[in-house]
Scaffold this motif. Sequence first.
Motif, short mmCIF file in Angstrom:
data_model
loop_
_atom_site.label_atom_id
_atom_site.label_comp_id
_atom_site.label_asym_id
_atom_site.label_seq_id
_atom_site.Cartn_x
_atom_site.Cartn_y
_atom_site.Cartn_z
N SER A 1 11.28 0.54 1.55
CA SER A 1 12.00 -0.57 0.91
C SER A 1 11.51 -0.88 -0.50
O SER A 1 12.17 -1.59 -1.24
N GLY A 2 10.33 -0.37 -0.85
CA GLY A 2 9.76 -0.67 -2.16
C GLY A 2 9.11 -2.04 -2.23
O GLY A 2 8.79 -2.52 -3.31
N LEU A 3 8.90 -2.67 -1.09
CA LEU A 3 8.26 -3.98 -1.06
C LEU A 3 6.79 -3.85 -0.68
O LEU A 3 6.39 -2.90 -0.01
N ALA A 4 6.03 -4.84 -1.06
CA ALA A 4 4.63 -4.90 -0.64
C ALA A 4 4.57 -5.31 0.82
O ALA A 4 5.45 -6.04 1.32
N VAL A 5 3.55 -4.86 1.51
CA VAL A 5 3.34 -5.25 2.90
C VAL A 5 3.28 -6.76 3.01
O VAL A 5 3.85 -7.36 3.94
N SER A 6 2.64 -7.41 2.05
CA SER A 6 2.54 -8.87 2.09
C SER A 6 3.91 -9.53 2.02
O SER A 6 4.14 -10.57 2.64
N ALA A 7 4.85 -8.93 1.29
CA ALA A 7 6.21 -9.48 1.22
C ALA A 7 6.89 -9.38 2.59
O ALA A 7 7.58 -10.30 3.02
#
Length: 154
Positions: A21-27
Amino acid sequence: MKGRKAPLARELSVGEVARRSGLAVSALHFYEAKGLIASRRTAGNQRRYGRDVLRRVAIIKVAQRLGIPLATIGEALKTLPEARPPTAADWRRLSQHWRADLDERIRKLTRLRDHLDECIGCGCLSVETCPLRNPFDTLAEEGPGARLLEGDGG
């Protein structure tokens, strides 16, 4: 058996979802805490996501780019079926629902742009005559005191 692809995993780890997804794990953790996406826990307490989460994350990101608040996105996602990924028809329904809000924000931004030069150009930013902060001096009718200046003023 050269050339055969391995079957797709039914579930994805948080790292795989982040990479795809291109997102950070934290997101992703944040979205989950807000109830926008869901995972199940393995016996080792690791998160596992259904493949449909990739499409849900895509919807969240597009909606955020439109300026839609996460709470509104969450309400919309609750209307989607959990047993399958959102379809194009699901997206059309959600986007039509959000279109009116987007059109209203475009109207307000266009008005702001069209009046910006005269407001800044006057040099005084007068509450009495400012077409952006007090259009048509409507606040005078409400008497003295603090006011929320969000009137649309035409």
